[in-house]
Design a protein around this motif. Structure first.
Motif, PDB file in Angstrom:
ATOM      1  N   ILE A  49       0.837  -1.214   0.000  1.00 37.76           N
ATOM      2  CA  ILE A  49       0.000   0.000   0.000  1.00 37.76           C
ATOM      3  C   ILE A  49       0.870   1.263   0.000  1.00 37.76           C
ATOM      4  CG2 ILE A  49      -2.153  -0.887   1.010  1.00 37.76           C
ATOM      5  CD1 ILE A  49       0.103   0.760   3.349  1.00 37.76           C
ATOM      6  N   ASP A  50       2.198   1.081   0.059  1.00 40.42           N
ATOM      7  CA  ASP A  50       3.078   2.254   0.086  1.00 40.42           C
ATOM      8  C   ASP A  50       4.236   2.044  -0.878  1.00 40.42           C
ATOM      9  OD1 ASP A  50       4.284   0.222   1.500  1.00 40.42           O
ATOM     10  OD2 ASP A  50       5.093   1.520   3.058  1.00 40.42           O
ATOM     11  N   ASP A  51       4.947   3.131  -1.171  1.00 32.91           N
ATOM     12  CA  ASP A  51       6.067   3.030  -2.114  1.00 32.91           C
ATOM     13  C   ASP A  51       7.053   4.166  -1.846  1.00 32.91           C
ATOM     14  OD1 ASP A  51       7.599   2.101  -4.222  1.00 32.91           O
ATOM     15  OD2 ASP A  51       5.864   1.840  -5.557  1.00 32.91           O
ATOM     16  N   TYR A  52       8.224   4.081  -2.486  1.00 33.69           N
ATOM     17  CA  TYR A  52       9.235   5.124  -2.311  1.00 33.69           C
ATOM     18  C   TYR A  52       8.729   6.447  -2.848  1.00 33.69           C
ATOM     19  CZ  TYR A  52      12.187   1.177  -1.288  1.00 33.69           C
ATOM     20  OH  TYR A  52      12.690   0.060  -0.699  1.00 33.69           O
ATOM     21  N   GLN A  53       9.254   7.542  -2.306  1.00 32.09           N
ATOM     22  CA  GLN A  53       8.767   8.842  -2.783  1.00 32.09           C
ATOM     23  C   GLN A  53       9.561   9.318  -4.001  1.00 32.09           C
ATOM     24  OE1 GLN A  53       9.309  12.320  -0.267  1.00 32.09           O
ATOM     25  NE2 GLN A  53      10.434  11.107   1.227  1.00 32.09           N
ATOM     26  N   TYR A  54       8.837   9.922  -4.925  1.00 34.98           N
ATOM     27  CA  TYR A  54       9.486  10.534  -6.080  1.00 34.98           C
ATOM     28  C   TYR A  54      10.420  11.637  -5.599  1.00 34.98           C
ATOM     29  CZ  TYR A  54       6.690   8.265  -9.685  1.00 34.98           C
ATOM     30  OH  TYR A  54       6.133   7.359 -10.531  1.00 34.98           O
ATOM     31  N   GLY A  55      11.548  11.753  -6.264  1.00 36.84           N
ATOM     32  CA  GLY A  55      12.505  12.795  -5.895  1.00 36.84           C
ATOM     33  C   GLY A  55      13.518  12.303  -4.880  1.00 36.84           C
ATOM     34  N   GLY A  56      13.304  11.091  -4.379  1.00 39.70           N
ATOM     35  CA  GLY A  56      14.238  10.506  -3.419  1.00 39.70           C
ATOM     36  C   GLY A  56      13.974  10.950  -1.999  1.00 39.70           C
ATOM     37  N   GLY A  57      14.734  10.380  -1.102  1.00 34.63           N
ATOM     38  CA  GLY A  57      14.558  10.710   0.318  1.00 34.63           C
ATOM     39  C   GLY A  57      14.007   9.534   1.090  1.00 34.63           C
ATOM     40  N   ALA A  58      14.282   9.560   2.377  1.00 37.13           N
ATOM     41  CA  ALA A  58      13.884   8.437   3.236  1.00 37.13           C
ATOM     42  C   ALA A  58      12.385   8.459   3.476  1.00 37.13           C
ATOM     43  CB  ALA A  58      14.626   8.531   4.559  1.00 37.13           C
ATOM     44  N   GLY A  59      11.838   7.275   3.719  1.00 38.78           N
ATOM     45  CA  GLY A  59      10.438   7.185   4.114  1.00 38.78           C
ATOM     46  C   GLY A  59       9.523   6.850   2.966  1.00 38.78           C
ATOM     47  N   MET A  60       8.536   6.009   3.262  1.00 39.49           N
ATOM     48  CA  MET A  60       7.586   5.561   2.255  1.00 39.49           C
ATOM     49  C   MET A  60       6.369   6.484   2.244  1.00 39.49           C
ATOM     50  SD  MET A  60       9.150   2.871   1.230  1.00 39.49           S
ATOM     51  CE  MET A  60       8.194   1.524   0.546  1.00 39.49           C
ATOM     52  N   VAL A  61       5.666   6.444   1.108  1.00 39.73           N
ATOM     53  CA  VAL A  61       4.458   7.259   0.957  1.00 39.73           C
ATOM     54  C   VAL A  61       3.292   6.330   0.656  1.00 39.73           C
ATOM     55  CG1 VAL A  61       3.350   9.055  -0.453  1.00 39.73           C
ATOM     56  CG2 VAL A  61       5.779   9.243   0.118  1.00 39.73           C
ATOM     57  N   MET A  62       2.161   6.565   1.261  1.00 46.06           N
ATOM     58  CA  MET A  62       0.986   5.724   1.004  1.00 46.06           C
ATOM     59  C   MET A  62       0.450   6.041  -0.390  1.00 46.06           C
ATOM     60  SD  MET A  62      -0.564   5.676   4.842  1.00 46.06           S
ATOM     61  CE  MET A  62      -2.003   4.689   4.526  1.00 46.06           C
ATOM     62  N   MET A  63       0.257   4.982  -1.178  1.00 46.44           N
ATOM     63  CA  MET A  63      -0.043   5.118  -2.614  1.00 46.44           C
ATOM     64  C   MET A  63      -1.475   5.611  -2.876  1.00 46.44           C
ATOM     65  SD  MET A  63       1.528   1.446  -3.638  1.00 46.44           S
ATOM     66  CE  MET A  63       1.645   1.635  -5.427  1.00 46.44           C
ATOM     67  N   CYS A  64      -1.649   6.216  -4.052  1.00 49.14           N
ATOM     68  CA  CYS A  64      -2.973   6.693  -4.477  1.00 49.14           C
ATOM     69  C   CYS A  64      -3.988   5.561  -4.630  1.00 49.14           C
ATOM     70  CB  CYS A  64      -2.883   7.379  -5.845  1.00 49.14           C
ATOM     71  SG  CYS A  64      -2.261   9.051  -5.770  1.00 49.14           S
ATOM     72  N   GLU A  65      -3.581   4.512  -5.345  1.00 52.14           N
ATOM     73  CA  GLU A  65      -4.575   3.529  -5.787  1.00 52.14           C
ATOM     74  C   GLU A  65      -5.341   2.863  -4.640  1.00 52.14           C
ATOM     75  OE1 GLU A  65      -3.152   0.769  -8.779  1.00 52.14           O
ATOM     76  OE2 GLU A  65      -4.777  -0.603  -8.290  1.00 52.14           O
ATOM     77  N   PRO A  66      -4.649   2.320  -3.620  1.00 52.17           N
ATOM     78  CA  PRO A  66      -5.421   1.692  -2.535  1.00 52.17           C
ATOM     79  C   PRO A  66      -6.348   2.691  -1.846  1.00 52.17           C
ATOM     80  CG  PRO A  66      -3.074   1.168  -2.345  1.00 52.17           C
ATOM     81  CD  PRO A  66      -3.199   2.199  -3.406  1.00 52.17           C
TER      82      PRO A  66
END
Ligand code: ADE
Length: 224
Positions: A49-66
Motif C-alpha cells: 500500500i506504500d512506495d518510495y517517494q518521487y525525488g528521493g529521500g527516506a520514508g515511504m508514501v501511502m499510494m494513491c490507488e489503494p
C-alpha cells in the motif's frame, strides 16, 4: 452519526472505541464506527500500500490507488459530510471544530503512516485536514481515536447528564473550575466552604470566578 475509518492498524483503534463513553454511544445507537483495513485494497498479493517517494529521500508514501479505491468503495454506500485526513500539518483540533463535526451524519477518516499519503489524495478527495497538536505521532490512528472521542461525546444523548458537556473546559472559551468530592476534610486539606453552603447561586458565581482565574493564569490566549 456514522464514522468510517481507513487504517492499516485497526487494532490501535479497537480498544479506545470499545470502552466507557464511546462504548455507551455505540450501544445506544447514537454512534457507529466502522474500521476498514487499507490492505483490502492493496496493489498486489504482498499487501503493498506504500512506495518510495518521487525525488528521493527516506520514508515511504501511502499510494494513491489503494486509498482512492477504498474511498470510492465507501462512497458508493453513502455521501460523506467530510473526508478528514489526520495529519500534523492540518488545522489544529479544538472544541469549536469538535462541536461543528458533532452535528454531521457521516464522516470518513483517513489515517496516514510513514511519510504520509500521496498529495493527490489530499487534493481530490480530502475535504478537511486535522492535527491534534504540534507534535508528530507514528500514525494517524491515535489522532483518529482522539477525534472520535472528542466528537462522539458531543452527540446529543451520549452523555448521561445532558448539561455536563456544557461545563467542559473550552466549551465557553474558559477552562473548567476546580472540582471536589468527599470527604470535606482530607488530612486537613479542606473543600472551599462555599461548595458546602448549599447556596446554588453563590456556588455558580464561585465556579465562574474560578474558571476565569484559571483561564487568566494558564491560558490567557483564550480570553482574547
Ligand atoms: N499523524 C501524525 N501526527 C499527527 C498529529 N499530530 N495529528 C494528527 N495526525 C497525526
Amino acid at each position: 452519526m456514522r464514522i468510517d475509518i481507513i487504517t492499516v492498524l485497526p487494532e490501535l483503534l479497537e480498544s479506545p472505541l470499545s470502552h466507557s463513553i464511546m462504548k455507551r454511544a455505540q450501544n445506544k445507537g447514537l454512534l457507529e464506527v466502522h474500521l476498514h483495513h487499507l490492505r483490502q485494497w492493496a496493489v498486489n498479493e504482498y499487501g503493498q500500500i506504500d512506495d518510495y517517494q518521487y525525488g528521493g529521500g527516506a520514508g515511504m508514501v501511502m499510494m494513491c490507488e489503494p486509498l482512492a479505491n477504498a474511498i470510492e468503495h465507501l462512497q458508493k454506500d453513502r455521501k460523506y459530510d467530510e473526508i478528514i485526513y489526520l495529519t500534523p500539518d492540518g488545522e489544529r483540533l479544538d472544541q469549536k471544530i469538535a462541536n461543528q463535526l458533532s452535528l454531521k451524519e457521516n464522516l470518513l477518516f483517513i489515517c496516514g503512516h510513514y511519510k504520509g499519503i500521496d498529495e493527490r489524495i489530499r487534493e481530490h478527495y480530502v475535504t478537511k485536514e486535522i492535527s491534534i497538536g504540534d507534535y508528530v505521532l507514528s500514525g494517524g490512528e491515535l489522532a483518529a481515536a482522539v477525534l472520535v472521542d472528542t466528537v462522539g461525546r458531543l452527540i446529543p444523548g451520549v452523555l448521561n447528564d445532558e448539561t455536563s458537556a456544557l461545563f467542559d473546559s473550552f466549551q465557553d472559551e474558559l477552562l473548567a473550575p476546580p472540582v471536589y468530592t468527599r470527604p470535606a476534610d482530607f488530612r486537613g486539606w479542606k473543600v472551599p466552604d462555599i461548595l458546602l453552603s448549599g447556596d446554588l447561586k453563590k456556588v455558580e458565581e464561585w465556579r465562574y470566578e474560578q474558571a476565569l482565574k484559571r483561564t487568566e493564569e494558564r491560558r490567557p490566549d483564550l480570553l482574547k
